[in-house]
Design an enzyme around this catalytic site. Structure first.
Site, PDB file in Angstrom:
ATOM      1  N   ARG A   1       0.861  -1.176   0.000  1.00  0.00           N
ATOM      2  CA  ARG A   1       0.000   0.000   0.000  1.00  0.00           C
ATOM      3  C   ARG A   1       0.899   1.229   0.000  1.00  0.00           C
ATOM      4  O   ARG A   1       1.944   1.240   0.670  1.00  0.00           O
ATOM      5  CB  ARG A   1      -0.897   0.021   1.250  1.00  0.00           C
ATOM      6  CG  ARG A   1      -2.061  -0.973   1.201  1.00  0.00           C
ATOM      7  CD  ARG A   1      -3.105  -0.570   0.165  1.00  0.00           C
ATOM      8  NE  ARG A   1      -4.263  -1.425   0.201  1.00  0.00           N
ATOM      9  CZ  ARG A   1      -4.513  -2.421  -0.658  1.00  0.00           C
ATOM     10  NH1 ARG A   1      -3.646  -2.700  -1.612  1.00  0.00           N
ATOM     11  NH2 ARG A   1      -5.627  -3.129  -0.560  1.00  0.00           N
TER      12      ARG A   1
ATOM     13  N   GLU B   1      -3.371   7.803  -4.098  1.00  0.00           N
ATOM     14  CA  GLU B   1      -3.783   7.378  -5.448  1.00  0.00           C
ATOM     15  C   GLU B   1      -5.057   8.101  -5.865  1.00  0.00           C
ATOM     16  O   GLU B   1      -5.952   8.248  -5.034  1.00  0.00           O
ATOM     17  CB  GLU B   1      -4.037   5.866  -5.448  1.00  0.00           C
ATOM     18  CG  GLU B   1      -2.772   5.089  -5.236  1.00  0.00           C
ATOM     19  CD  GLU B   1      -3.007   3.586  -5.105  1.00  0.00           C
ATOM     20  OE1 GLU B   1      -4.093   3.091  -5.462  1.00  0.00           O
ATOM     21  OE2 GLU B   1      -2.089   2.909  -4.642  1.00  0.00           O
TER      22      GLU B   1
ATOM     23  N   HIS C   1      -1.693   0.637  -9.733  1.00  0.00           N
ATOM     24  CA  HIS C   1      -2.284  -0.334  -8.802  1.00  0.00           C
ATOM     25  C   HIS C   1      -2.842  -1.559  -9.551  1.00  0.00           C
ATOM     26  O   HIS C   1      -4.051  -1.802  -9.547  1.00  0.00           O
ATOM     27  CB  HIS C   1      -3.383   0.327  -7.958  1.00  0.00           C
ATOM     28  CG  HIS C   1      -3.653  -0.394  -6.672  1.00  0.00           C
ATOM     29  ND1 HIS C   1      -3.923   0.251  -5.499  1.00  0.00           N
ATOM     30  CD2 HIS C   1      -3.682  -1.714  -6.371  1.00  0.00           C
ATOM     31  CE1 HIS C   1      -4.128  -0.637  -4.539  1.00  0.00           C
ATOM     32  NE2 HIS C   1      -3.992  -1.852  -5.055  1.00  0.00           N
TER      33      HIS C   1
HETATM   34  P1  NAD Z   1      -0.898 -11.429   4.647  1.00  0.00           P
HETATM   35  O1  NAD Z   1      -1.768 -11.032   5.793  1.00  0.00           O
HETATM   36  O2  NAD Z   1      -0.836 -12.871   4.250  1.00  0.00           O
HETATM   37  O3  NAD Z   1       0.606 -10.941   4.898  1.00  0.00           O
HETATM   38  C1  NAD Z   1       0.939  -9.737   5.487  1.00  0.00           C
HETATM   39  C2  NAD Z   1       2.172  -9.971   6.356  1.00  0.00           C
HETATM   40  O4  NAD Z   1       2.638  -8.720   6.853  1.00  0.00           O
HETATM   41  C3  NAD Z   1       1.869 -10.859   7.579  1.00  0.00           C
HETATM   42  O5  NAD Z   1       2.756 -11.955   7.627  1.00  0.00           O
HETATM   43  C4  NAD Z   1       2.075  -9.921   8.760  1.00  0.00           C
HETATM   44  O6  NAD Z   1       2.606 -10.583   9.906  1.00  0.00           O
HETATM   45  C5  NAD Z   1       3.083  -8.933   8.184  1.00  0.00           C
HETATM   46  N1  NAD Z   1       3.148  -7.692   8.925  1.00  0.00           N
HETATM   47  C6  NAD Z   1       2.152  -7.033   9.574  1.00  0.00           C
HETATM   48  N2  NAD Z   1       2.650  -5.933  10.172  1.00  0.00           N
HETATM   49  C7  NAD Z   1       3.981  -5.914   9.899  1.00  0.00           C
HETATM   50  C8  NAD Z   1       5.037  -5.032  10.251  1.00  0.00           C
HETATM   51  N3  NAD Z   1       4.829  -3.961  11.027  1.00  0.00           N
HETATM   52  N4  NAD Z   1       6.279  -5.302   9.798  1.00  0.00           N
HETATM   53  C9  NAD Z   1       6.527  -6.392   9.033  1.00  0.00           C
HETATM   54  N5  NAD Z   1       5.564  -7.277   8.688  1.00  0.00           N
HETATM   55  C10 NAD Z   1       4.310  -7.032   9.115  1.00  0.00           C
HETATM   56  O7  NAD Z   1      -1.363 -10.539   3.427  1.00  0.00           O
HETATM   57  P2  NAD Z   1      -1.080 -10.784   1.866  1.00  0.00           P
HETATM   58  O8  NAD Z   1      -2.200 -11.542   1.276  1.00  0.00           O
HETATM   59  O9  NAD Z   1       0.322 -11.255   1.697  1.00  0.00           O
HETATM   60  O10 NAD Z   1      -1.210  -9.254   1.350  1.00  0.00           O
HETATM   61  C11 NAD Z   1      -0.347  -8.248   1.837  1.00  0.00           C
HETATM   62  C12 NAD Z   1      -0.820  -6.881   1.435  1.00  0.00           C
HETATM   63  O11 NAD Z   1      -0.598  -6.682   0.060  1.00  0.00           O
HETATM   64  C13 NAD Z   1      -2.330  -6.641   1.609  1.00  0.00           C
HETATM   65  O12 NAD Z   1      -2.662  -6.258   2.922  1.00  0.00           O
HETATM   66  C14 NAD Z   1      -2.628  -5.561   0.597  1.00  0.00           C
HETATM   67  O13 NAD Z   1      -2.571  -4.294   1.212  1.00  0.00           O
HETATM   68  C15 NAD Z   1      -1.499  -5.688  -0.410  1.00  0.00           C
HETATM   69  N6  NAD Z   1      -1.995  -6.106  -1.744  1.00  0.00           N
HETATM   70  C16 NAD Z   1      -1.836  -5.264  -2.799  1.00  0.00           C
HETATM   71  C17 NAD Z   1      -2.280  -5.628  -4.054  1.00  0.00           C
HETATM   72  C18 NAD Z   1      -2.109  -4.711  -5.230  1.00  0.00           C
HETATM   73  O14 NAD Z   1      -2.987  -4.682  -6.087  1.00  0.00           O
HETATM   74  N7  NAD Z   1      -1.022  -3.990  -5.351  1.00  0.00           N
HETATM   75  C19 NAD Z   1      -2.910  -6.867  -4.241  1.00  0.00           C
HETATM   76  C20 NAD Z   1      -3.043  -7.721  -3.154  1.00  0.00           C
HETATM   77  C21 NAD Z   1      -2.586  -7.325  -1.896  1.00  0.00           C
END
Ligand code: NAD
Length: 341
Positions: free
Chosen positions: A245, A274, A292
């Site tokens: 994000r 955005e 995005h």
């Molecule tokens: P997920 O919940 O499986 O993984 C997120 C990880 O981040 C977890 O392991 C969590 O422990 C870790 N985390 C939380 N706080 C943290 C911190 N302070 N420092 C380090 N690590 C930390 O989620 P996911 O399915 O892997 O998705 C991750 C993120 O990617 C989503 O929340 C979303 O915002 C983003 N995303 C973006 C797009 C895009 O279109 N660009 C698409 C899908 C997801």
């Protein structure tokens, strides 16, 4: 009265089909050519709906209380920072998301961005299209350790956030013989058990990585996780990739670091405000910028619609949805009041 699901965006046909098969009525509302609808219009419709299935809308407490009988919010997407989950939980409203189905597609995009930024592919494409034949040296990704004196050591990939997408990046890196370091304070036990991955604290990871890729959710804690101080720690040859994000990175600080050439480049799929970009970002030559696109393939968008609809239908029927993000809500009195149970 039949229960309805409000969908304030142009949901793919397959999602509508799942609703029809479940014999649930969908209230679809959007602007011309799939544009987002006028907020006043869809918020008014909330009075007729029992479950809301939003896509990009910010869902505040003020919106949630429009309909005192709202049974759930089924977010289309894995990141749900636009929904005030704390308020929803207090009001007894379950919230769901669409994890898993977009993991590999988003990692594919993040990996493409890493390669495109390292090899300056968009810049080269523009040169050729404009009739020029300019070749600037890129950065090696595939690591080859040729022993002492060898200049091309395995490259270090630093993964911040070792969840579904972060782990999918680790799998991709294996084909490139990279060394993987990761920082995720909530996944330490998993990381320690994972072959070929080294746990590092944030600052050490930033100091040692050739590529840093961000995969955390946006939370109070991860807002500006990568600020000026963190960017200053990165190698001058390193590349930052962000598909998580926008606000996870202090974009203004990033522009200033990139301008000074204190890191080699950045590949960004997400931005702080955005679709607006921080001043100066679009003028830089060492960036690759995408609108995005992370989960944006037709198949994945369709699968996300199916998952979101399944969650919405379960909540509509007072059942536990498959992808609940605030499970504590099921123990609350407010939740049972809404359901009349
Ligand atoms: P997920 O919940 O499986 O993984 C997120 C990880 O981040 C977890 O392991 C969590 O422990 C870790 N985390 C939380 N706080 C943290 C911190 N302070 N420092 C380090 N690590 C930390 O989620 P996911 O399915 O892997 O998705 C991750 C993120 O990617 C989503 O929340 C979303 O915002 C983003 N995303 C973006 C797009 C895009 O279109 N660009 C698409 C899908 C997801």
């Amino acid at each position: 009265m039949p229960r309805k699901i409000l969908v304030p965006w142009a949901m793919p046909e397959i999602g509508r089909e799942v609703l029809r098969r479940a014999k649930v009525e969908g209230l679809f509302i959007h602007g011309p050519k799939g544009a987002p609808p006028d907020p006043k219009e869809w918020i008014r419709k909330l009075l007729e709906a029992d479950v809301l299935l939003p896509r990009i809308q910010r869902i505040s407490r003020k919106i949630m209380i429009v309909n005192p009988n709202l049974r759930g919010i089924a977010n289309y997407g894995v990141g749900y920072e636009k929904i005030d989950v704390e308020a929803a939980t207090k009001l007894g409203i379950p919230v769901t998301n669409t994890p898993g189905v977009l993991t590999e597609t988003t990692a594919d995009l993040a990996w493409s961005l890493l390669m495109a930024t390292a090899r300056k592919i968009p810049q080269a494409h523009q040169f050729v299209q404009s009739g020029q034949w300019e070749r600037s040296a890129g950065k090696t990704i595939w690591g080859l350790d040729i022993g002492p004196g060898g200049s091309n050591k395995p490259k270090v990939l630093g993964i911040i956030g070792f969840g579904r997408i972060g782990q999918a990046m680790m799998r991709r890196s294996r084909g490139f013989k990279m060394k993987v370091m990761t920082y995720d304070p909530y996944k330490k036990a998993i990381i320690e058990k994972t072959r070929g991955v080294e746990y590092q604290d944030l600052h050490n990871l930033l100091k040692q990585s050739d590529f840093v890729t961000l995969h955390t959710p946006l939370t109070r804690e991860t807002h500006h996780l990568i600020g000026r101080e963190e960017l200053d720690l990165m190698k001058s040859t390193a590349i930052l990739i962000n598909t998580s994000r926008g606000p996870v990175v202090d974009e203004k600080a990033l522009v200033s670091i990139l301008k000074k050439g204190k890191i080699a480049g950045a590949g960004l799929d997400v931005f702080e405000k955005e679709p607006k970009l921080a001043p100066g970002l679009s003028k830089l030559e060492n960036v690759v910028l995408l609108p995005h696109l992370g989960s944006g393939t037709k198949d994945t968008r369709e699968q996300m619609a199916v998952v979101a609809v399944r969650n919405a239908v379960a909540m509509l029927r007072g059942k536990r949805p498959p992808n609940i993000v605030n499970p504590e809500v099921f123990d609350s009195r407010e939740y049972h009041r809404r359901l009349g149970t």
